[in-house]
Write an enzyme that holds these catalytic residues in place. Sequence first.
Site, PDB file in Angstrom:
ATOM      1  N   THR A 138      -7.650  -0.328  -8.264  1.00 24.21           N
ATOM      2  CA  THR A 138      -6.350   0.345  -8.266  1.00 24.21           C
ATOM      3  C   THR A 138      -5.279  -0.571  -8.850  1.00 24.21           C
ATOM      4  O   THR A 138      -4.459  -0.158  -9.679  1.00 24.21           O
ATOM      5  CB  THR A 138      -5.961   0.760  -6.832  1.00 24.21           C
ATOM      6  OG1 THR A 138      -6.974   1.630  -6.324  1.00 24.21           O
ATOM      7  CG2 THR A 138      -4.616   1.455  -6.800  1.00 24.21           C
ATOM      8  N   ARG A 166      -0.869   5.338  10.079  1.00 27.11           N
ATOM      9  CA  ARG A 166       0.034   4.564   9.219  1.00 27.11           C
ATOM     10  C   ARG A 166       1.218   3.995   9.994  1.00 27.11           C
ATOM     11  O   ARG A 166       1.817   3.005   9.593  1.00 27.11           O
ATOM     12  CB  ARG A 166       0.591   5.441   8.091  1.00 27.11           C
ATOM     13  CG  ARG A 166      -0.443   5.861   7.052  1.00 27.11           C
ATOM     14  CD  ARG A 166       0.277   6.456   5.844  1.00 27.11           C
ATOM     15  NE  ARG A 166      -0.601   7.215   4.979  1.00 27.11           N
ATOM     16  CZ  ARG A 166      -1.311   6.704   3.976  1.00 27.11           C
ATOM     17  NH1 ARG A 166      -1.256   5.405   3.741  1.00 27.11           N
ATOM     18  NH2 ARG A 166      -2.073   7.454   3.229  1.00 27.11           N
ATOM     19  N   ARG A 225       1.312   5.781  -0.507  1.00 25.49           N
ATOM     20  CA  ARG A 225       2.132   5.698   0.670  1.00 25.49           C
ATOM     21  C   ARG A 225       1.915   4.394   1.448  1.00 25.49           C
ATOM     22  O   ARG A 225       2.735   3.997   2.260  1.00 25.49           O
ATOM     23  CB  ARG A 225       1.807   6.878   1.605  1.00 25.49           C
ATOM     24  CG  ARG A 225       2.419   8.172   1.080  1.00 25.49           C
ATOM     25  CD  ARG A 225       1.849   9.394   1.736  1.00 25.49           C
ATOM     26  NE  ARG A 225       0.538   9.649   1.148  1.00 25.49           N
ATOM     27  CZ  ARG A 225      -0.281  10.612   1.613  1.00 25.49           C
ATOM     28  NH1 ARG A 225       0.067  11.313   2.669  1.00 25.49           N
ATOM     29  NH2 ARG A 225      -1.416  10.860   1.015  1.00 25.49           N
ATOM     30  N   GLU A 274       2.250  -3.703  -2.979  1.00 30.13           N
ATOM     31  CA  GLU A 274       1.101  -2.903  -2.531  1.00 30.13           C
ATOM     32  C   GLU A 274       0.707  -3.283  -1.107  1.00 30.13           C
ATOM     33  O   GLU A 274       1.063  -4.356  -0.621  1.00 30.13           O
ATOM     34  CB  GLU A 274      -0.103  -3.161  -3.467  1.00 30.13           C
ATOM     35  CG  GLU A 274      -0.475  -1.975  -4.341  1.00 30.13           C
ATOM     36  CD  GLU A 274      -1.160  -0.827  -3.600  1.00 30.13           C
ATOM     37  OE1 GLU A 274      -0.851  -0.569  -2.413  1.00 30.13           O
ATOM     38  OE2 GLU A 274      -2.024  -0.185  -4.217  1.00 30.13           O
ATOM     39  N   ASP A 275      -0.052  -2.416  -0.488  1.00 29.28           N
ATOM     40  CA  ASP A 275      -0.531  -2.714   0.870  1.00 29.28           C
ATOM     41  C   ASP A 275      -1.745  -3.638   0.836  1.00 29.28           C
ATOM     42  O   ASP A 275      -1.795  -4.643   1.533  1.00 29.28           O
ATOM     43  CB  ASP A 275      -0.861  -1.418   1.640  1.00 29.28           C
ATOM     44  CG  ASP A 275      -1.775  -0.463   0.872  1.00 29.28           C
ATOM     45  OD1 ASP A 275      -2.165  -0.765  -0.279  1.00 29.28           O
ATOM     46  OD2 ASP A 275      -2.096   0.605   1.421  1.00 29.28           O
ATOM     47  N   PHE A 302     -12.327  -2.629   7.585  1.00 29.60           N
ATOM     48  CA  PHE A 302     -11.480  -1.513   7.189  1.00 29.60           C
ATOM     49  C   PHE A 302     -10.297  -1.525   8.142  1.00 29.60           C
ATOM     50  O   PHE A 302     -10.456  -1.345   9.348  1.00 29.60           O
ATOM     51  CB  PHE A 302     -12.213  -0.173   7.247  1.00 29.60           C
ATOM     52  CG  PHE A 302     -11.406   0.916   6.601  1.00 29.60           C
ATOM     53  CD1 PHE A 302     -11.418   1.086   5.229  1.00 29.60           C
ATOM     54  CD2 PHE A 302     -10.600   1.747   7.368  1.00 29.60           C
ATOM     55  CE1 PHE A 302     -10.640   2.061   4.623  1.00 29.60           C
ATOM     56  CE2 PHE A 302      -9.812   2.727   6.774  1.00 29.60           C
ATOM     57  CZ  PHE A 302      -9.839   2.882   5.392  1.00 29.60           C
ATOM     58  N   LYS A 325      -8.867  -8.386   0.181  1.00 29.91           N
ATOM     59  CA  LYS A 325     -10.188  -8.390   0.812  1.00 29.91           C
ATOM     60  C   LYS A 325     -11.207  -8.886  -0.218  1.00 29.91           C
ATOM     61  O   LYS A 325     -11.880  -8.097  -0.870  1.00 29.91           O
ATOM     62  CB  LYS A 325     -10.512  -6.942   1.191  1.00 29.91           C
ATOM     63  CG  LYS A 325     -11.149  -6.765   2.545  1.00 29.91           C
ATOM     64  CD  LYS A 325     -11.630  -5.340   2.707  1.00 29.91           C
ATOM     65  CE  LYS A 325     -10.587  -4.351   3.136  1.00 29.91           C
ATOM     66  NZ  LYS A 325     -11.118  -2.979   3.294  1.00 29.91           N
ATOM     67  N   ASP A 359      -8.282  -4.243  -2.538  1.00 28.89           N
ATOM     68  CA  ASP A 359      -9.635  -4.159  -1.986  1.00 28.89           C
ATOM     69  C   ASP A 359     -10.618  -4.470  -3.128  1.00 28.89           C
ATOM     70  O   ASP A 359     -10.912  -5.629  -3.401  1.00 28.89           O
ATOM     71  CB  ASP A 359      -9.814  -2.765  -1.384  1.00 28.89           C
ATOM     72  CG  ASP A 359     -11.127  -2.578  -0.646  1.00 28.89           C
ATOM     73  OD1 ASP A 359     -11.701  -3.564  -0.175  1.00 28.89           O
ATOM     74  OD2 ASP A 359     -11.583  -1.421  -0.528  1.00 28.89           O
ATOM     75  N   THR A 360     -11.119  -3.463  -3.838  1.00 26.80           N
ATOM     76  CA  THR A 360     -11.961  -3.760  -5.004  1.00 26.80           C
ATOM     77  C   THR A 360     -11.135  -4.329  -6.158  1.00 26.80           C
ATOM     78  O   THR A 360     -11.665  -4.996  -7.037  1.00 26.80           O
ATOM     79  CB  THR A 360     -12.657  -2.484  -5.530  1.00 26.80           C
ATOM     80  OG1 THR A 360     -11.660  -1.560  -5.956  1.00 26.80           O
ATOM     81  CG2 THR A 360     -13.539  -1.854  -4.469  1.00 26.80           C
ATOM     82  N   GLY A 361      -9.827  -4.037  -6.156  1.00 22.17           N
ATOM     83  CA  GLY A 361      -8.961  -4.488  -7.244  1.00 22.17           C
ATOM     84  C   GLY A 361      -8.813  -3.453  -8.352  1.00 22.17           C
ATOM     85  O   GLY A 361      -7.996  -3.622  -9.262  1.00 22.17           O
ATOM     86  N   ASP A 384      -3.930   3.733   6.303  1.00 20.62           N
ATOM     87  CA  ASP A 384      -4.423   4.889   7.047  1.00 20.62           C
ATOM     88  C   ASP A 384      -5.939   4.940   7.116  1.00 20.62           C
ATOM     89  O   ASP A 384      -6.650   4.333   6.316  1.00 20.62           O
ATOM     90  CB  ASP A 384      -3.948   6.179   6.377  1.00 20.62           C
ATOM     91  CG  ASP A 384      -4.679   6.430   5.056  1.00 20.62           C
ATOM     92  OD1 ASP A 384      -4.635   5.559   4.180  1.00 20.62           O
ATOM     93  OD2 ASP A 384      -5.324   7.502   4.919  1.00 20.62           O
TER      94      ASP A 384
HETATM   95  P1  IMP Z   1      -9.039  -0.703  -4.397  1.00 16.95           P
HETATM   96  O1  IMP Z   1      -8.844   0.113  -5.648  1.00 16.95           O
HETATM   97  O2  IMP Z   1     -10.468  -0.713  -3.975  1.00 16.95           O
HETATM   98  O3  IMP Z   1      -8.471  -2.101  -4.495  1.00 16.95           O
HETATM   99  O4  IMP Z   1      -8.346   0.068  -3.223  1.00 16.95           O
HETATM  100  C1  IMP Z   1      -7.023   0.110  -3.086  1.00 16.95           C
HETATM  101  C2  IMP Z   1      -6.579   1.192  -2.124  1.00 16.95           C
HETATM  102  O5  IMP Z   1      -7.603   1.640  -1.209  1.00 16.95           O
HETATM  103  C3  IMP Z   1      -5.498   0.590  -1.273  1.00 16.95           C
HETATM  104  O6  IMP Z   1      -4.257   0.702  -1.913  1.00 16.95           O
HETATM  105  C4  IMP Z   1      -5.612   1.400  -0.009  1.00 16.95           C
HETATM  106  O7  IMP Z   1      -4.840   2.570  -0.130  1.00 16.95           O
HETATM  107  C5  IMP Z   1      -7.068   1.756   0.096  1.00 16.95           C
HETATM  108  N1  IMP Z   1      -7.766   0.804   1.002  1.00 16.95           N
HETATM  109  C6  IMP Z   1      -8.596  -0.190   0.659  1.00 16.95           C
HETATM  110  N2  IMP Z   1      -9.037  -0.876   1.724  1.00 16.95           N
HETATM  111  C7  IMP Z   1      -8.450  -0.293   2.792  1.00 16.95           C
HETATM  112  C8  IMP Z   1      -8.496  -0.556   4.210  1.00 16.95           C
HETATM  113  O8  IMP Z   1      -9.147  -1.481   4.720  1.00 16.95           O
HETATM  114  N3  IMP Z   1      -7.740   0.285   4.984  1.00 16.95           N
HETATM  115  C9  IMP Z   1      -6.996   1.302   4.480  1.00 16.95           C
HETATM  116  N4  IMP Z   1      -6.914   1.569   3.175  1.00 16.95           N
HETATM  117  C10 IMP Z   1      -7.634   0.788   2.329  1.00 16.95           C
HETATM  118 MG    MG Z   2      -2.592   1.860  -1.465  1.00 18.75          MG
END
Ligand code: IMP
Ligand code: MG
Length: 183
Positions: free
Chosen positions: A110, A168, A46, A102-103, A155, A134, A106-108, A162
């Site tokens: 997803t 959101r 979302r 995508e929004d 964060f 990030k 973060d770690t990459g 969210d």
């Molecule tokens: P990743 O797999 O760690 O890159 O995380 C990706 C998902 O985690 C994003 O699509 C967000 O939904 C959620 N996420 C990561 N960092 C944040 C943040 O700072 N605020 C809110 N959601 C986050």
């Molecule tokens: Mg997301």
Amino acid sequence: MEIKKENIKVLYSAEQLQERIEALGKQITADYKDVKEDIIVVGVLRGAFLFFADLCRQLDLTIHVDFLGLSSYGNRTESSGVVKITSDLSTAVVDKHVIVVEDIVDTGLTMQYLIENFRTRKPKTLKICSLLEKPARTIQPVDIDYLGFTIDDYFVIGYGLDFQGKFRNLPYIGYVDGLDDDE
Ligand code: IMP
Ligand code: MG
């Protein structure tokens, strides 16, 4: 932990977001202006819903829109890249130009999952657009073709993002000092 609205600090105001999105829209429009095949812009639900809606309005292109719903397991500090598709695309993207919106990366993990998933669908081209990245938390480096902003290790909430399902709908990107999701 509970967030009170008065403790939220603004990282990017609604105006700053719109200004950056306008520029991203121009960049994407220029890159795709001579494309003959269908362009499908895919919003990842979302978190990307507001960014997606604003970005699409800045594209001076004939596009199709579609959505992919994802939910990740566990809390964000344990992002494993194990995500569940809660709602799939409504159309095939074979031989089409796909832009995934995508929004935040973060770690990459997803995004890595998404890229691998999309590759199996055989689009003609695949580009990644993310409002935020990030880099301090990178586990899996991903190439973001169209990026809004690089942020420090906050964060962030609002404008689609969210905290425990809330905030959101804030029109800006905000953060709260000392906030961590896994407490
Ligand atoms: P990743 O797999 O760690 O890159 O995380 C990706 C998902 O985690 C994003 O699509 C967000 O939904 C959620 N996420 C990561 N960092 C944040 C943040 O700072 N605020 C809110 N959601 C986050
Ligand atoms: Mg997301």
